[in-house]
Scaffold this active site. Structure first.
Site, PDB file in Angstrom:
ATOM      1  N   TYR A  31       0.819  -1.194   0.171  1.00 33.94           N
ATOM      2  CA  TYR A  31      -0.055  -0.024  -0.073  1.00 33.94           C
ATOM      3  C   TYR A  31       0.954   1.398  -0.133  1.00 33.94           C
ATOM      4  CZ  TYR A  31      -4.237  -2.595   0.446  1.00 33.94           C
ATOM      5  OH  TYR A  31      -5.399  -3.472   0.160  1.00 33.94           O
ATOM      6  N   GLU A 118      -4.148 -27.441  12.156  1.00 31.19           N
ATOM      7  CA  GLU A 118      -4.248 -26.625  10.660  1.00 31.19           C
ATOM      8  C   GLU A 118      -5.405 -25.475  10.731  1.00 31.19           C
ATOM      9  OE1 GLU A 118      -5.923 -27.445   6.195  1.00 31.19           O
ATOM     10  OE2 GLU A 118      -4.928 -29.199   7.438  1.00 31.19           O
ATOM     11  N   ASP A 170      -5.905 -31.965   7.968  1.00 28.88           N
ATOM     12  CA  ASP A 170      -7.005 -32.515   6.952  1.00 28.88           C
ATOM     13  C   ASP A 170      -6.527 -33.527   6.581  1.00 28.88           C
ATOM     14  OD1 ASP A 170      -8.754 -30.619   7.976  1.00 28.88           O
ATOM     15  OD2 ASP A 170      -8.763 -29.253   6.110  1.00 28.88           O
TER      16      ASP A 170
END
Length: 291
Positions: A31, A118, A170
């Site tokens: 930015y 996770e 996962d």
């Protein structure tokens, strides 16, 4: 604008940060120079390129990632002179500073192990179940793809506290990739791997061989997409998988089934049948993990 111009502009911002003893986030750099970088992802590429050029770390350039890292459990440390205890019953979490240099005097206050999770949803479920109280431990999450600060914090705990470290991911290709990131590092940050990796971290789950015992319903077993199948096939070709028979076996089972299972299924599909804290305790007690 070309790569050289982007690097020059980035170096100017880094110089100012170093001279003023302040830190810049990747987002702030973008930015401050949006016309130069065009898109946020390019900032990461340029900063990594500069780190390779100077053979240094991001933090030594006073650049930090925009990431959140949550931790709870039997650990305390000092941050800016203030002692912070992460042992809080009922769900209190501590947001780790993006700059690891602010954290000093890390102390183990009775933990048996470190558990890297996770997802934040699973982290919160474990906190609700008071896993860190029932089995004294430290639970950490980077909320998905772990950034530099998260990986550095986990590595520091592993070696400064001397605690065994487990990962709960996962049951899919992305979960295995995340585990590999903690264990072996990222190719894009290979110059920094020595100070970020945890070579002896163990994958506690969720593994295809564990699914039946967990009582996860068929509805929770999601069909893998073509890209996910290709990712598993690519993983099976990688050297660290080839020399790890157990991990290779689990990936083969995943590929044969064509299904993936998210940790949320373990947490929420049958909450009264198999709690996540029970899963963690049983898998550790039975040595059911992948090195």
């Amino acid at each position: 604008m070309g790569k050289k111009m982007a690097e020059i502009d980035c170096l100017e911002l880094i110089r100012d940060a170093l001279e003023s003893n302040k830190y810049l986030s990747l987002c702030q750099i973008f930015y401050l120079r949006p016309r130069v970088f065009k898109k946020p992802d390019r900032v990461t590429t340029v900063v990594n390129s500069l780190c390779c050029l100077f053979k240094c770390t991001r933090s030594s350039l006073h650049v930090v990632a925009d990431e959140s890292c949550l931790v709870i459990g039997h650990v305390q440390y000092k941050q800016g002179g203030t002692t912070i205890s992460c042992l809080a019953e009922g769900g209190t979490r501590r947001l780790i500073a993006r700059t690891m240099g602010l954290i000093t005097e890390m102390k183990d206050i009775g933990a048996q192990f470190i558990l890297v999770v996770e997802k934040e949803t699973v982290f919160q479920r474990l906190v609700e179940e008071n896993l860190h109280i029932k089995v004294p431990c430290i639970i950490v999450t980077g909320g998905g793809q772990p950034g530099v600060a998260t990986r550095l914090f986990v590595r520091r705990m592993r070696y400064e506290l001397g605690l065994p470290t487990f990962a709960l991911m996962d049951c899919d290709a992305f979960g295995i990739r995340l585990f590999s990131t903690y264990k072996y590092g990222l190719k894009t940050l290979s110059f920094d791997s020595g100070r970020l990796t945890i070579p002896d971290i163990k994958l506690l789950g969720l593994l295809p061989s564990q699914i039946k015992a967990c009582g996860i319903s068929e509805v929770a077993k999601l069909k893998m997409g073509e890209n996910e199948i290709q990712n598993i096939e690519q993983l099976l070709k990688e050297e660290h998988v080839k020399i790890n028979p157990r991990l290779e076996y689990e990936l083969q089972k995943m590929l044969e089934s064509g299904k993936k299972i998210e940790l949320d299924a373990l947490c929420f599909s049958q909450p009264f049948a198999y709690k996540t804290d029970v899963f963690v305790k049983e898998m550790i007690a039975d040595n059911q993990w992948v090195d």
